[in-house]
Design an enzyme around this catalytic site. Structure first.
Site, PDB file in Angstrom:
ATOM      1  N   GLY A  54     -16.583 -40.728 -15.952  1.00  0.00           N
ATOM      2  CA  GLY A  54     -16.285 -40.775 -17.377  1.00  0.00           C
ATOM      3  C   GLY A  54     -17.030 -39.666 -18.101  1.00  0.00           C
ATOM      4  N   HIS A  55     -16.457 -38.472 -18.094  1.00  0.00           N
ATOM      5  CA  HIS A  55     -17.096 -37.334 -18.747  1.00  0.00           C
ATOM      6  C   HIS A  55     -16.097 -36.173 -18.865  1.00  0.00           C
ATOM      7  CE1 HIS A  55     -18.075 -36.307 -14.401  1.00  0.00           C
ATOM      8  NE2 HIS A  55     -17.468 -35.226 -14.827  1.00  0.00           N
ATOM      9  N   ALA A  56     -16.523 -35.138 -19.604  1.00  0.00           N
ATOM     10  CA  ALA A  56     -15.741 -33.893 -19.686  1.00  0.00           C
ATOM     11  C   ALA A  56     -16.685 -32.732 -19.401  1.00  0.00           C
ATOM     12  CB  ALA A  56     -15.139 -33.738 -21.080  1.00  0.00           C
TER      13      ALA A  56
END
Ligand code: TYD
Length: 138
Positions: A54-56
């Site tokens: 869950g990240h960019a």
């Protein structure tokens, strides 16, 4: 600001050399993928049902391959979401920077192979979804 959208991702058919005792897929920088490979990592022994990633990334480009088994990648550019099921070692998902991603629905024994354009750098991560939306909106 980073204007990439989920429509900037692509599923790439990777070449393979077929043999009676198995296949080989080779991936070369700037040939099969549009960036220089600086790092390779792989996820494995992921417990069934758990989700990862869950990240960019602000700069990092990646190619993601289900080297074994299968899993889903949920992409999100802040406006549109797209879910992609990867289940073949000769198909890779090209991801530009600037997209939120989550990986889930791992099959037992799945291996998620990642070719990355840069070395690991924590400051390239956006790990908070609200910060991601702010980043996308400039
Ligand atoms: P992270 O990228 O957050 O994994 P995921 O998003 O798939 O859950 O990385 C998890 C941990 O591993 C984090 O503490 C950083 C570390 N890590 C490295 O040290 N080098 C790497 O190349 C990667 C991908 C992660």
């Amino acid at each position: 600001m980073n204007l990439t959208s989920v429509f900037d991702t692509s599923l790439l058919e990777l070449p393979f050399i077929q043999g009676e005792s198995g296949n080989i897929t080779a991936i070369n920088s700037m040939a099969e993928i549009p960036f220089d490979i600086s790092r390779v990592y792989y996820l494995y022994d992921v417990p069934g049902g758990s989700s990862r990633g869950g990240h960019a990334h602000k700069e990092l480009q990646q190619l993601i391959v289900a080297a074994s088994g299968s899993f889903d990648i949920i992409l999100d550019d802040g406006k549109v979401k797209r879910s992609i099921h990867l289940n073949r070692p000769d198909i890779g998902l090209y991801m530009p920077s600037g997209l939120w991603r989550e990986l889930d629905n791992f099959s037992s024994g799945a291996i998620c192979l990642v070719l990355a354009s840069h070395k690991y750098n924590e400051s390239d991560y956006i790990r908070d979804y609200d910060n991601f939306i702010e980043y996308k909106n400039g």
